[in-house]
Design a protein around this motif. Structure first.
Motif, PDB file in Angstrom:
ATOM      1  N   THR A 191      -3.504 -14.756 -20.034  1.00  0.00           N
ATOM      2  CA  THR A 191      -2.624 -13.411 -19.670  1.00  0.00           C
ATOM      3  C   THR A 191      -1.445 -13.461 -20.365  1.00  0.00           C
ATOM      4  N   VAL A 192      -1.089 -12.301 -20.907  1.00  0.00           N
ATOM      5  CA  VAL A 192       0.198 -12.203 -21.479  1.00  0.00           C
ATOM      6  C   VAL A 192       1.274 -11.100 -21.048  1.00  0.00           C
ATOM      7  N   ASN A 193       2.533 -11.212 -21.664  1.00  0.00           N
ATOM      8  CA  ASN A 193       3.371 -10.107 -21.026  1.00  0.00           C
ATOM      9  C   ASN A 193       3.869  -9.063 -22.187  1.00  0.00           C
ATOM     10  N   TYR A 194       2.956  -8.941 -23.021  1.00  0.00           N
ATOM     11  CA  TYR A 194       3.096  -7.881 -24.207  1.00  0.00           C
ATOM     12  C   TYR A 194       1.887  -6.767 -24.133  1.00  0.00           C
ATOM     13  N   GLY A 195       2.203  -5.580 -24.576  1.00  0.00           N
ATOM     14  CA  GLY A 195       1.395  -4.510 -24.652  1.00  0.00           C
ATOM     15  C   GLY A 195       1.407  -3.934 -23.305  1.00  0.00           C
ATOM     16  N   CYS A 196       0.797  -2.785 -23.063  1.00  0.00           N
ATOM     17  CA  CYS A 196       0.805  -1.988 -21.964  1.00  0.00           C
ATOM     18  C   CYS A 196      -0.135  -0.931 -21.523  1.00  0.00           C
ATOM     19  N   TYR A 197      -0.753  -1.228 -20.546  1.00  0.00           N
ATOM     20  CA  TYR A 197      -1.740   0.004 -20.161  1.00  0.00           C
ATOM     21  C   TYR A 197      -0.833   1.004 -19.336  1.00  0.00           C
ATOM     22  N   ILE A 198      -1.043   2.100 -19.225  1.00  0.00           N
ATOM     23  CA  ILE A 198      -0.282   2.917 -18.653  1.00  0.00           C
ATOM     24  C   ILE A 198      -1.005   4.008 -17.602  1.00  0.00           C
ATOM     25  N   TYR A 199      -0.915   3.724 -16.296  1.00  0.00           N
ATOM     26  CA  TYR A 199      -1.761   4.014 -15.297  1.00  0.00           C
ATOM     27  C   TYR A 199      -0.907   5.313 -14.555  1.00  0.00           C
ATOM     28  N   HIS A 200      -1.663   6.684 -14.666  1.00  0.00           N
ATOM     29  CA  HIS A 200      -1.062   7.716 -14.178  1.00  0.00           C
ATOM     30  C   HIS A 200      -1.619   8.120 -12.750  1.00  0.00           C
ATOM     31  N   TYR A 201      -0.804   8.219 -11.747  1.00  0.00           N
ATOM     32  CA  TYR A 201      -1.437   8.284 -10.236  1.00  0.00           C
ATOM     33  C   TYR A 201      -2.103   9.734 -10.114  1.00  0.00           C
ATOM     34  N   ASN A 202      -3.182  10.071  -9.893  1.00  0.00           N
ATOM     35  CA  ASN A 202      -3.738  11.023  -9.438  1.00  0.00           C
ATOM     36  C   ASN A 202      -3.978  11.729  -8.053  1.00  0.00           C
ATOM     37  N   ALA A 203      -3.045  12.282  -7.658  1.00  0.00           N
ATOM     38  CA  ALA A 203      -2.850  12.778  -6.068  1.00  0.00           C
ATOM     39  C   ALA A 203      -4.301  13.450  -5.687  1.00  0.00           C
ATOM     40  N   GLU A 204      -4.975  13.879  -6.841  1.00  0.00           N
ATOM     41  CA  GLU A 204      -6.389  14.623  -6.608  1.00  0.00           C
ATOM     42  C   GLU A 204      -7.424  13.606  -6.641  1.00  0.00           C
ATOM     43  N   GLY A 205      -7.326  12.395  -6.702  1.00  0.00           N
ATOM     44  CA  GLY A 205      -8.432  11.447  -7.180  1.00  0.00           C
ATOM     45  C   GLY A 205      -8.993  10.988  -5.557  1.00  0.00           C
ATOM     46  N   ILE A 206     -10.096  10.477  -5.827  1.00  0.00           N
ATOM     47  CA  ILE A 206     -10.965   9.880  -4.636  1.00  0.00           C
ATOM     48  C   ILE A 206      -9.946   8.927  -3.947  1.00  0.00           C
ATOM     49  N   ALA A 207      -9.361   7.930  -4.576  1.00  0.00           N
ATOM     50  CA  ALA A 207      -8.382   6.915  -3.806  1.00  0.00           C
ATOM     51  C   ALA A 207      -7.350   7.761  -3.084  1.00  0.00           C
ATOM     52  N   ALA A 208      -6.896   8.495  -3.595  1.00  0.00           N
ATOM     53  CA  ALA A 208      -5.676   9.207  -2.972  1.00  0.00           C
ATOM     54  C   ALA A 208      -6.041  10.095  -1.680  1.00  0.00           C
ATOM     55  N   LYS A 209      -7.185  10.622  -1.987  1.00  0.00           N
ATOM     56  CA  LYS A 209      -7.468  11.384  -0.928  1.00  0.00           C
ATOM     57  C   LYS A 209      -8.354  10.670   0.427  1.00  0.00           C
ATOM     58  N   ASP A 210      -8.568   9.381   0.208  1.00  0.00           N
ATOM     59  CA  ASP A 210      -9.577   8.612   1.009  1.00  0.00           C
ATOM     60  C   ASP A 210      -8.746   7.433   1.524  1.00  0.00           C
ATOM     61  N   LYS A 211      -7.578   7.550   1.795  1.00  0.00           N
ATOM     62  CA  LYS A 211      -6.765   6.092   1.920  1.00  0.00           C
ATOM     63  C   LYS A 211      -7.302   5.447   3.271  1.00  0.00           C
ATOM     64  N   ALA A 212      -7.588   6.231   4.237  1.00  0.00           N
ATOM     65  CA  ALA A 212      -8.236   5.691   5.444  1.00  0.00           C
ATOM     66  C   ALA A 212      -9.238   4.733   5.434  1.00  0.00           C
ATOM     67  N   ASN A 213     -10.308   5.205   4.814  1.00  0.00           N
ATOM     68  CA  ASN A 213     -11.722   4.391   4.398  1.00  0.00           C
ATOM     69  C   ASN A 213     -11.497   3.472   3.320  1.00  0.00           C
ATOM     70  N   GLY A 214     -10.413   3.808   2.573  1.00  0.00           N
ATOM     71  CA  GLY A 214     -10.098   3.056   1.021  1.00  0.00           C
ATOM     72  C   GLY A 214      -9.861   1.512   1.638  1.00  0.00           C
ATOM     73  N   LEU A 215      -9.045   1.254   2.590  1.00  0.00           N
ATOM     74  CA  LEU A 215      -8.612  -0.068   3.042  1.00  0.00           C
ATOM     75  C   LEU A 215      -9.943  -0.860   3.671  1.00  0.00           C
ATOM     76  N   THR A 216     -10.741  -0.212   4.348  1.00  0.00           N
ATOM     77  CA  THR A 216     -12.048  -0.809   4.658  1.00  0.00           C
ATOM     78  C   THR A 216     -12.931  -1.181   3.550  1.00  0.00           C
ATOM     79  N   SER A 217     -13.046  -0.167   2.752  1.00  0.00           N
ATOM     80  CA  SER A 217     -13.974  -0.714   1.565  1.00  0.00           C
ATOM     81  C   SER A 217     -13.264  -1.842   0.595  1.00  0.00           C
ATOM     82  N   LEU A 218     -11.881  -1.763   0.828  1.00  0.00           N
ATOM     83  CA  LEU A 218     -11.223  -2.944  -0.111  1.00  0.00           C
ATOM     84  C   LEU A 218     -11.680  -4.337   0.509  1.00  0.00           C
ATOM     85  N   LEU A 219     -11.509  -4.153   1.856  1.00  0.00           N
ATOM     86  CA  LEU A 219     -11.710  -5.350   2.828  1.00  0.00           C
ATOM     87  C   LEU A 219     -13.264  -6.104   2.426  1.00  0.00           C
ATOM     88  N   GLU A 220     -14.157  -5.130   2.661  1.00  0.00           N
ATOM     89  CA  GLU A 220     -15.588  -5.176   2.195  1.00  0.00           C
ATOM     90  C   GLU A 220     -15.801  -5.746   1.087  1.00  0.00           C
TER      91      GLU A 220
END
Length: 310
Positions: free
Chosen positions: A201-230
């Motif tokens: 692991t290093v501290n240089y370089g960078c990937y830029i993640y743009h949040y997508n409010a229309e994405g599946i993760a954003a629209k399905d937060k309730a079920n998302g945490l259950t899927s994360l736990l699974e």
């Protein structure tokens, strides 16, 4: 071929040029990079887009010899990444999501680092949600983990993303992203970690993640945490992790957080109860949750959380 860069594409006409241009800029007149990479390929996998994304991808393929464009019926992110892996020929492979971008001068120092000393997986920083109030910069620190389980125990489960990593392609010889599953990155890491790769692991370089409010993760937060736990429970089971060991308590706390929200929605408990240390977590809230679990038990803690969060 040194590096294969796979970009799955689905209806991202508004952001695709930004994404592809950020990757191509890494190699344009970059003499520093040319010292460490003989050649590269950019694989654009159009996953059945219904907007102009496919046409834009074709434009890049026609203009640049290093760009290869594929069109396939829609099958989802995992399917598109797997398709890219089937056609990738680089010694190393990395992934970029088509609504994100790569910061300038990222790949050059990373590719140099891959060989000094040689590692199987290289992880670098990620800027999340740039320009938003909750913008955060994740930096993994400067470490070499000869055993991937040590990386996982050192907060690795909190950043099991594939887009901020460069992999030896041979790690994927018998590994593919699971189809139809959420948190596919974490599930894929399970199979990669089973091979006990060396992770740097290093501290240089960078990937830029743009949040997508229309994405599946954003629209399905309730079920998302259950899927994360699974997914977390699958990771623990598949890798034979004993969360009673002190070094895995932070992982247990992450699972507990997902469990609390899962119980609030479904009143089901998937996590096994256990005693955990009270200190050494990210926030005081985690220490409070640990205290509650140790004193009143997991089920009562879940019930209390549901009552207080109504």
């Amino acid at each position: 071929m040194t590096l294969s860069i796979i970009i799955p594409i689905y209806n991202v006409a508004d952001s695709l040029r930004r994404c592809v241009d950020s990757v191509l800029a890494q190699f344009s007149s970059n003499f520093e990079l040319l010292q460490f990479i003989s050649d590269f390929e950019l694989l654009l996998v159009d996953d059945g887009s219904t907007d102009e994304s496919g046409l834009i991808a074709d434009e890049y393929a026609a203009k640049y010899a290093c760009v290869r464009c594929f069109h396939k019926p829609n099958g989802g992110l995992s399917y598109a990444r797997n398709f890219g892996l089937q056609h990738a020929v680089g010694r190393y492979v990395t992934f970029v999501d088509s609504d994100d971008e790569v910061a300038a001068h990222t790949y050059a120092p990373l590719l140099q680092t891959l060989y000094t000393p040689e590692c199987d997986i290289l992880e670098f920083p990620m800027l999340q949600k740039p320009g938003l109030p909750d913008e955060t910069l994740f930096q993994p620190g400067e470490h070499i983990f000869r055993d991937a389980l040590d990386w996982l125990a050192y907060k690795g489960t909190e950043h099991c993303w594939v887009c901020n990593k460069i992999f030896k392609r041979e790690l994927f010889d018998n590994v593919r992203f699971p189809i139809g599953k959420k948190f596919e990155d974490m599930l894929t890491h399970i199979e990669l970690i089973k091979q006990r790769p060396c992770i740097r692991t290093v501290n240089y370089g960078c990937y830029i993640y743009h949040y997508n409010a229309e994405g599946i993760a954003a629209k399905d937060k309730a079920n998302g945490l259950t899927s994360l736990l699974e997914a977390q429970l699958t990771l623990v089971r598949e890798l034979g992790i004993d969360t009673r060991q002190r070094r895995w308590h932070r992982l247990y706390m992450d699972m507990l957080t997902a469990q609390l929200y899962t119980f609030r929605r479904t009143e089901t408990i998937l996590l096994k109860p256990q005693r955990i240390a009270l200190w050494g977590y990210a926030t005081w809230k985690d220490s409070l949750k640990a205290l509650l679990v140790d004193t009143i038990g997991l089920r009562m803690t879940c019930r209390l959380f549901k009552t207080l969060s109504r």
